[in-house]
Scaffold this motif. Structure first.
Motif, PDB file in Angstrom:
ATOM      1  N   VAL A  75      -7.924 -15.105  10.521  1.00  0.00           N
ATOM      2  CA  VAL A  75      -8.189 -13.764  10.033  1.00  0.00           C
ATOM      3  C   VAL A  75      -9.436 -13.163  10.681  1.00  0.00           C
ATOM      4  CG1 VAL A  75      -9.582 -14.557   8.074  1.00  0.00           C
ATOM      5  CG2 VAL A  75      -8.368 -12.381   7.913  1.00  0.00           C
ATOM      6  N   ALA A  76     -10.344 -14.014  11.148  1.00  0.00           N
ATOM      7  CA  ALA A  76     -11.584 -13.539  11.763  1.00  0.00           C
ATOM      8  C   ALA A  76     -11.360 -13.249  13.239  1.00  0.00           C
ATOM      9  CB  ALA A  76     -12.686 -14.583  11.594  1.00  0.00           C
ATOM     10  N   LYS A  77     -11.910 -12.138  13.701  1.00  0.00           N
ATOM     11  CA  LYS A  77     -11.763 -11.752  15.100  1.00  0.00           C
ATOM     12  C   LYS A  77     -12.566 -12.658  16.028  1.00  0.00           C
ATOM     13  CE  LYS A  77     -10.892  -6.899  13.985  1.00  0.00           C
ATOM     14  NZ  LYS A  77     -11.340  -5.479  14.157  1.00  0.00           N
ATOM     15  N   SER A  78     -13.682 -13.183  15.518  1.00  0.00           N
ATOM     16  CA  SER A  78     -14.508 -14.111  16.292  1.00  0.00           C
ATOM     17  C   SER A  78     -15.138 -15.110  15.334  1.00  0.00           C
ATOM     18  CB  SER A  78     -15.600 -13.351  17.065  1.00  0.00           C
ATOM     19  OG  SER A  78     -16.511 -12.737  16.189  1.00  0.00           O
ATOM     20  N   GLU A  79     -15.748 -16.144  15.892  1.00  0.00           N
ATOM     21  CA  GLU A  79     -16.373 -17.156  15.051  1.00  0.00           C
ATOM     22  C   GLU A  79     -17.550 -16.588  14.261  1.00  0.00           C
ATOM     23  OE1 GLU A  79     -17.437 -20.609  17.189  1.00  0.00           O
ATOM     24  OE2 GLU A  79     -15.370 -21.320  17.425  1.00  0.00           O
ATOM     25  N   LYS A  80     -18.172 -15.556  14.780  1.00  0.00           N
ATOM     26  CA  LYS A  80     -19.282 -14.947  14.047  1.00  0.00           C
ATOM     27  C   LYS A  80     -18.828 -14.268  12.765  1.00  0.00           C
ATOM     28  CE  LYS A  80     -22.058 -14.102  18.199  1.00  0.00           C
ATOM     29  NZ  LYS A  80     -22.729 -13.074  19.041  1.00  0.00           N
ATOM     30  N   ASP A  81     -17.547 -13.916  12.689  1.00  0.00           N
ATOM     31  CA  ASP A  81     -17.024 -13.243  11.500  1.00  0.00           C
ATOM     32  C   ASP A  81     -16.512 -14.223  10.448  1.00  0.00           C
ATOM     33  OD1 ASP A  81     -17.508 -10.770  12.653  1.00  0.00           O
ATOM     34  OD2 ASP A  81     -15.553 -10.749  13.679  1.00  0.00           O
ATOM     35  N   GLY A  83     -18.076 -16.491   8.695  1.00  0.00           N
ATOM     36  CA  GLY A  83     -18.949 -16.518   7.520  1.00  0.00           C
ATOM     37  C   GLY A  83     -18.732 -15.334   6.599  1.00  0.00           C
ATOM     38  N   PHE A  84     -18.385 -14.195   7.178  1.00  0.00           N
ATOM     39  CA  PHE A  84     -18.132 -12.995   6.377  1.00  0.00           C
ATOM     40  C   PHE A  84     -16.945 -13.217   5.440  1.00  0.00           C
ATOM     41  CE2 PHE A  84     -15.869  -8.913   6.013  1.00  0.00           C
ATOM     42  CZ  PHE A  84     -16.844  -8.155   5.396  1.00  0.00           C
ATOM     43  N   TYR A  85     -15.826 -13.737   5.952  1.00  0.00           N
ATOM     44  CA  TYR A  85     -14.638 -13.975   5.133  1.00  0.00           C
ATOM     45  C   TYR A  85     -14.842 -15.160   4.192  1.00  0.00           C
ATOM     46  CZ  TYR A  85     -12.165 -10.679   8.123  1.00  0.00           C
ATOM     47  OH  TYR A  85     -11.772  -9.541   8.784  1.00  0.00           O
ATOM     48  N   ALA A  86     -15.580 -16.175   4.658  1.00  0.00           N
ATOM     49  CA  ALA A  86     -15.869 -17.318   3.795  1.00  0.00           C
ATOM     50  C   ALA A  86     -16.697 -16.899   2.578  1.00  0.00           C
ATOM     51  CB  ALA A  86     -16.603 -18.401   4.586  1.00  0.00           C
ATOM     52  N   LEU A 141      -8.017 -16.174  -1.477  1.00  0.00           N
ATOM     53  CA  LEU A 141      -8.910 -15.290  -2.228  1.00  0.00           C
ATOM     54  C   LEU A 141      -8.383 -15.059  -3.646  1.00  0.00           C
ATOM     55  CD1 LEU A 141     -11.435 -13.381  -1.932  1.00  0.00           C
ATOM     56  CD2 LEU A 141      -9.790 -11.555  -1.493  1.00  0.00           C
ATOM     57  N   ILE A 142      -7.093 -14.775  -3.778  1.00  0.00           N
ATOM     58  CA  ILE A 142      -6.511 -14.500  -5.090  1.00  0.00           C
ATOM     59  C   ILE A 142      -6.522 -15.746  -5.975  1.00  0.00           C
ATOM     60  CG2 ILE A 142      -4.363 -13.872  -6.269  1.00  0.00           C
ATOM     61  CD1 ILE A 142      -3.770 -12.002  -3.908  1.00  0.00           C
TER      62      ILE A 142
END
Length: 594
Positions: A75-81, A83-86, A141-142
């Motif tokens: 779901v993340a565009k890059s590895e930097k993202d 953490g955002f979804y986590a 998430l749900i």
């Protein structure tokens, strides 16, 4: 025969009076657990320990593999993202608990503690399994949100811990909950780290293409569920501690109490509008009482108030007795063989006493219902929750910052340690925290009181925060030893405050509102726990880039943590947090001692 009077005597109430007065009340049946000379209820406390563990494991077991789980979702565009979804998945549980904890607490006060705890265990079985088989970000998430929404048992467990034992054993009971909670936060990450992705780590046991290869994060969830199933079974057999007294039971108890103290002359075959009907027939040793009011609507204050006021305006029954004597023949026909019955003398004094007794029981109920006011109006409760929330904010922010600070480069003000070093430090401090809970906390809280203990621990933590920035001046074994000492002390002080707040919240309200009070506390604390990691991480990232002369780098980080500790200290001082909360409040004060 006209001067003959009948004395109606009931046997005196025996030693276990409450259980005899309210035979349908589960709380009265199990009230022996709270007797001053009662032994420590080991079976009940063991069940509470299992419930706490089942609650803690789903919260902590996902963090070691959450990064990889989000990566596999693509779901993340890059590895930097990642953490955002986590972060979204990690906070979903707390958001769900924040929205529903108050409602679960109210349900525990209405339907009982045991049903709410059972529903919480069932939610772990269902939704944690659902999380383990998640194949998309939204499914994960749900499932976490639903787990937090339906898992309202932690606040109820804390309330039950205070009710299942005597006041002498309350500190031990509550400390067991805190101890097992800390144990769950240690075992959970280990389970998640060792048993996630088993097909990669243990290919001989879990070959490629197997169930645990397709669902790489299912095994840790199933291990938690394996603990939850027997916990559900033993929870079903827990004794209920919630008191439930029906209006009709209260009326009967008041009448029985009066009959045990006075001899009540029974009017001869009397029936009057608005009075209780007595049928006196041959072969009956006591009169049969039939309430003329029927069943009382539950939780209806207006109805209670009207009836309470009406009783104050009721005229003397003896004054109208003679005028209604002529109408008694209609009721006498309902009793077979009435012609052979003697005529009894009516004692108007005792009739008035009986009428006042009926009025008193319902006036008491009305006053009790009015006294049960909003939890937000209870200053001691809100002060206790404020301490709980502030310390939770500090603790979550500290937990986030400490790991980041230890592994960050020394050039940025960090300690340049490895993740293994950090894990060893946290494991050692967690172990000493368990020892403190098991062997020291109960003695300290009995000696100092929960209010003073939390205050002293917060003051000592304030000075600890001032010492952390100087760790960058140490190296090698000296750094290792001093850092371990600071971490151990920090965890011990934090445990003392957390467990003390459990006691303070329970002592702030009466038993009929304890479930709702703990639900409110868990709801607000969940909000602060969701803010803590995000706020701590943001402050740390900003401080790493800020190297000014005033509070440079990590000094600003620990200064911010110290400010939250200072607010906690202020909230533990009188008159904000009164010292009388060291003991449970009397049942008739409803949480306020003015």
């Amino acid at each position: 025969m006209s001067g003959m009077a009948v004395d109606v005597e009931q046997p005196l109430l025996e030693e276990k009076a409450r259980a005899l007065e309210y035979p349908n009340c589960p709380g009265c049946k199990n009230s022996y657990l709270q007797d001053a000379d009662a032994k420590l209820p080991l079976r009940e406390l063991a069940t509470l320990a299992a419930l706490t563990l089942v609650n803690a494991l789903p919260i902590s077991s996902l963090y070691p593999f959450l990064y990889f789980m989000v990566r596999d979702f693509n779901v993340a565009k890059s590895e930097k993202d990642i953490g955002f979804y986590a972060g979204y998945i990690g906070s979903a549980f707390m958001v769900g608990r924040f929205l529903t904890s108050v409602h679960w607490g109210m349900a525990a006060d209405k339907y009982g503690r045991v049903p709410v705890m059972c529903i919480g265990v069932i939610s772990v079985i269902v939704f944690h399994t659902m999380f383990g088989v998640s194949t998309t970000f939204w499914m994960a998430l749900i499932s976490r949100f639903l787990l937090g929404s339906f898992n309202g048992m932690l606040g109820t467990v804390k309330a039950y811990a205070a009710e299942v034992c005597s006041e002498r054993h309350q500190a031990i009971s509550v400390s067991i909950v805190g101890t097992v909670w800390g144990l769950g936060l240690i075992i959970g990450p280990a389970m998640g780290g060792y048993f996630s992705q088993p097909a990669i780590k243990y290919p001989n046991l879990f070959p490629p293409g197997s169930l645990f290869d397709r669902y790489a994060y299912l095994l840790p969830s199933l291990l938690v569920v394996a603990i939850a199933f027997p916990t559900l079974y033993i929870t079903l057999h827990l004794p209920e501690t919630l008191h439930r007294h029906d209006i009709e039971e209260v009326d009967k108890v008041e009448v029985v109490k009066d009959e045990t103290s006075v001899s009540l002359p029974i009017p001869g075959n009397m029936s009057r509008s608005g009075s209780r009907k007595y049928s006196v027939c041959e072969g009956m040793e006591s009169p049969a009482l039939i309430s003329p009011f029927g069943s009382m609507p539950e939780d209806n204050l207006q109805h209670l108030e009207r009836r309470s006021q009406n009783f104050e305006r009721v005229p003397s029954r003896s004054s109208s007795l003679r005028s209604r004597r002529d109408n008694e023949e209609d009721h006498i026909d309902a009793c077979d063989g009435y012609k052979d019955l003697p005529e009894y003398q009516v004692d108007s004094t005792h009739v008035e006493e009986e009428n006042k007794l009926v009025a008193t029981s319902e006036q008491k109920l009305f006053r009790a219902a009015k006294k049960k006011k909003s939890l937000f109006a209870s200053k001691p409760l809100m002060a206790s929750i404020a301490v709980y929330c502030l310390w939770s904010l500090h603790d979550m922010a500290y937990t986030e910052i400490f790991s980041l600070w230890c592994v960050s480069p020394s050039a940025n003000g960090g300690l340049d340690l490895t993740t293994t070093d950090v894990g060893q430090i946290l494991a050692l401090s967690g172990f000493t925290m368990l020892l403190f809970q098991l062997f020291a906390f109960a003695s300290l809280v009995n000696l100092m009181g929960a209010v003073r203990l939390s205050q002293v621990a917060a003051v000592l933590t304030f000075f600890l925060m001032a010492a952390y920035p100087f760790m960058t001046m140490l190296h090698g074994m000296t750094l290792w030893v001093v850092l371990n000492i600071l971490s151990v002390l920090k965890n011990i002080f934090g445990t003392a405050i957390f467990t003390s707040t459990f006691i303070l919240v329970n002592n702030s309200v009466t038993q009929d509102q304890r479930g709702a009070a703990n639900g409110l506390a868990m709801s607000l604390v969940s909000l602060f726990k969701a803010i803590g990691p995000a706020g701590g991480g943001s402050i740390f990232a900003w401080a790493q880039r800020r190297q000014s002369d005033f509070l440079p780098g990590n000094q600003l980080v620990f200064f911010s943590l110290a400010v939250v500790v200072l607010l906690t200290i202020i909230c533990t001082c009188e008159p904000i947090l009164p010292r009388y909360l060291d003991r449970p409040i009397p049942a008739d004060t409803n949480g306020d001692k003015e």
